[in-house]
Design a protein around this motif. Structure first.
Motif, short mmCIF file in Angstrom:
data_model
loop_
_atom_site.label_atom_id
_atom_site.label_comp_id
_atom_site.label_asym_id
_atom_site.label_seq_id
_atom_site.Cartn_x
_atom_site.Cartn_y
_atom_site.Cartn_z
N THR A 163 -6.23 1.45 0.23
CA THR A 163 -6.75 0.63 1.43
C THR A 163 -6.73 -1.15 0.16
OG1 THR A 163 -9.15 0.04 0.39
CG2 THR A 163 -8.27 1.93 2.22
N PRO A 164 -5.92 -2.13 0.89
CA PRO A 164 -6.01 -3.17 0.39
C PRO A 164 -7.42 -4.08 0.74
CG PRO A 164 -4.72 -3.54 3.13
CD PRO A 164 -4.98 -1.93 2.03
N GLY A 165 -7.89 -4.82 -0.52
CA GLY A 165 -9.29 -5.13 -0.46
C GLY A 165 -8.91 -6.33 -0.25
N ASP A 202 -8.38 -6.49 -6.18
CA ASP A 202 -7.34 -6.93 -4.85
C ASP A 202 -7.25 -5.57 -4.25
OD1 ASP A 202 -4.39 -7.20 -6.23
OD2 ASP A 202 -5.71 -5.59 -6.95
N GLY A 203 -7.94 -4.38 -4.95
CA GLY A 203 -7.49 -3.25 -3.64
C GLY A 203 -7.98 -1.91 -4.27
N TYR A 204 -7.55 -0.94 -2.94
CA TYR A 204 -9.18 0.32 -3.46
C TYR A 204 -8.06 1.65 -3.35
CZ TYR A 204 -12.56 -2.77 -3.26
OH TYR A 204 -13.44 -3.60 -3.32
N THR A 218 -10.25 1.18 -8.54
CA THR A 218 -10.42 -0.22 -8.19
C THR A 218 -8.97 -0.95 -8.42
OG1 THR A 218 -12.38 -0.02 -8.24
CG2 THR A 218 -11.03 -2.61 -7.69
N VAL A 222 0.73 -1.36 0.12
CA VAL A 222 -0.21 -0.27 0.44
C VAL A 222 0.79 1.65 0.29
CG1 VAL A 222 -1.92 -0.92 1.01
CG2 VAL A 222 -0.35 -0.34 2.89
#
Length: 130
Positions: free
Chosen positions: A42-44, A59-61, A124, A3
């Motif tokens: 943010t890691p999703g 896998d993240g935002y 995304t 991140v």
């Protein structure tokens, strides 16, 4: 890509806009409002989805909050941030950013002096598997 590397890559991608890009609160030096973009990463959760010929991991935002002193400057800066980050390549095998923002107008922030306008954007992280 962790991140912090992703946040730094987004900040670097916005450097040409000549505005303050931060991961914290927007500044208000001497009673004015700086044009600011606040970046949050943010890691999703990993997920699979069928999309145009292959499975996709989302896998993240990356969230970007645009803060300015007026509605018009907020609209202008929002478009510049979208141009810079939408479809931004993160390098192999990390994928790219995809604009996932809703269309909408900037809104005045309540209880701020001087007045601030803001607009939230969402991106995304999209990777395709081979």
């Amino acid at each position: 890509m962790d991140v912090f590397d992703l946040r730094d890559a987004c900040i670097e991608a916005l450097a040409h806009l000549d505005v303050t890009v931060t991961a914290g609160e927007p500044g208000t030096p001497f009673g004015t409002v700086e044009q600011t973009v606040i970046i949050g990463v943010t890691p999703g959760l990993a997920s699979l989805r069928r999309a145009a010929g292959g499975s996709v991991d989302r896998d993240g935002y990356v969230n970007a909050l645009v803060v300015t002193a007026s509605r018009d400057s907020c609209l202008w800066l929002t478009q510049r941030v979208r141009d810079a980050l939408a479809d931004f390549p993160l390098g192999s095998p990390h994928g790219r950013l995809t604009d996932a923002s809703y269309d909408g107008e900037p809104v005045p922030e309540p209880d701020t002096s001087p007045a601030r306008w803001s607009r939230a954007l969402a991106f995304t992280i999209t990777t395709k598997r081979r």
